[in-house]
Design an enzyme around this catalytic site. Structure first.
Site, short mmCIF file in Angstrom:
data_model
loop_
_atom_site.label_atom_id
_atom_site.label_comp_id
_atom_site.label_asym_id
_atom_site.label_seq_id
_atom_site.Cartn_x
_atom_site.Cartn_y
_atom_site.Cartn_z
N HIS A 50 24.12 -1.54 -10.58
CA HIS A 50 24.71 -0.95 -11.79
C HIS A 50 26.15 -1.41 -11.91
O HIS A 50 26.72 -2.00 -10.99
CB HIS A 50 24.63 0.59 -11.72
CG HIS A 50 25.35 1.18 -10.56
ND1 HIS A 50 24.73 1.66 -9.44
CD2 HIS A 50 26.68 1.34 -10.34
CE1 HIS A 50 25.63 2.09 -8.58
NE2 HIS A 50 26.82 1.90 -9.09
C1 T46 Z 1 28.60 2.84 -6.55
C2 T46 Z 1 28.01 2.51 -5.23
C3 T46 Z 1 28.94 1.75 -4.34
C4 T46 Z 1 25.85 12.33 -7.08
O1 T46 Z 1 25.25 13.38 -7.39
N1 T46 Z 1 27.22 12.32 -6.98
C5 T46 Z 1 27.92 11.21 -6.65
O2 T46 Z 1 29.16 11.26 -6.57
C6 T46 Z 1 27.18 9.99 -6.38
C7 T46 Z 1 27.91 8.71 -6.01
C8 T46 Z 1 25.81 10.01 -6.49
N2 T46 Z 1 25.17 11.17 -6.83
C9 T46 Z 1 23.69 11.18 -6.88
C10 T46 Z 1 23.09 10.33 -7.99
C11 T46 Z 1 21.76 9.90 -7.40
O3 T46 Z 1 20.79 10.90 -7.63
O4 T46 Z 1 23.20 10.62 -5.67
C12 T46 Z 1 22.04 9.85 -5.89
C13 T46 Z 1 22.21 8.43 -5.38
O5 T46 Z 1 23.19 7.75 -6.18
P1 T46 Z 1 23.05 6.20 -6.57
O6 T46 Z 1 21.63 5.83 -6.71
O7 T46 Z 1 23.95 5.94 -7.74
O8 T46 Z 1 23.66 5.51 -5.24
P2 T46 Z 1 24.05 3.98 -4.98
O9 T46 Z 1 24.25 3.86 -3.52
O10 T46 Z 1 23.10 3.05 -5.63
O11 T46 Z 1 25.48 3.80 -5.74
C14 T46 Z 1 26.61 4.51 -5.28
C15 T46 Z 1 27.42 5.07 -6.45
O12 T46 Z 1 26.56 5.87 -7.28
C16 T46 Z 1 28.04 4.00 -7.30
O13 T46 Z 1 29.01 4.56 -8.16
O14 T46 Z 1 29.42 2.09 -7.07
O15 T46 Z 1 27.47 3.65 -4.53
#
Ligand code: T46
Length: 137
Positions: A50
């Site tokens: 993303h």
């Molecule tokens: C990024 C990379 C480096 C939350 O509820 N609060 C939060 O602050 C975050 C970061 C995530 N979430 C929830 C949203 C999803 O249901 O946690 C779950 C996993 O998040 P996501 O799939 O977005 O995780 P990554 O590892 O793909 O990405 C994360 C960050 O979201 C993103 O901003 O730059 O780490």
């Protein structure tokens, strides 16, 4: 060139070991509103996929190593993170994926904004459209 910075934090080390302190206003590019961390990710999993519309982040691999793939819509580059005293500073509108996690990898992220799903661009074609629209402004 894909724009990013690698920030070397000041290490306050002594005979007991090392310490890095990150304080608002000193040696840090923005006011930190949120901290999250990620661990226990299998080696070949690809996280991220993303971009963010406004969010800025500094990413620190506080243990182990992983690779960040950064994409500005024209070029891609891979940044290997393996130093707990180094932060990868990514501004907005950069597509990111991260992978190649070592078993002991812990990634800590310092973010400029609170969590907001509306700030995420999770579709690559939408990312390409938005950055080309932004250029026209
Ligand atoms: C990024 C990379 C480096 C939350 O509820 N609060 C939060 O602050 C975050 C970061 C995530 N979430 C929830 C949203 C999803 O249901 O946690 C779950 C996993 O998040 P996501 O799939 O977005 O995780 P990554 O590892 O793909 O990405 C994360 C960050 O979201 C993103 O901003 O730059 O780490």
């Amino acid at each position: 060139m894909v724009k990013y910075d690698l920030i070397d934090f000041k290490i306050r080390g002594d005979a007991r070991g090392s310490l890095v302190a990150l304080e608002k206003g000193t040696e840090f590019p923005f006011d930190i509103k949120r901290v999250y961390y990620i661990w226990g990710t299998n080696k070949n999993v690809i996280r991220g996929r993303h971009a963010h519309r406004n969010l800025e982040q500094v990413i620190v691999c506080v243990s182990g190593s992983c690779d960040f793939i950064l994409d500005n819509g024209h070029e891609r580059t891979t940044v290997h993170l393996d130093k707990p005293y180094q932060g990868l500073y990514i501004k907005s509108n950069i597509w990111r994926e991260f992978t190649n996690f070592s078993p002991d990898c812990v990634v800590m992220v310092l973010a400029s904004e609170h969590y907001d799903e509306a700030d995420y661009i999770r579709d690559y074609q939408t990312f390409l459209s938005e950055i080309s629209e932004n250029k026209g402004v």
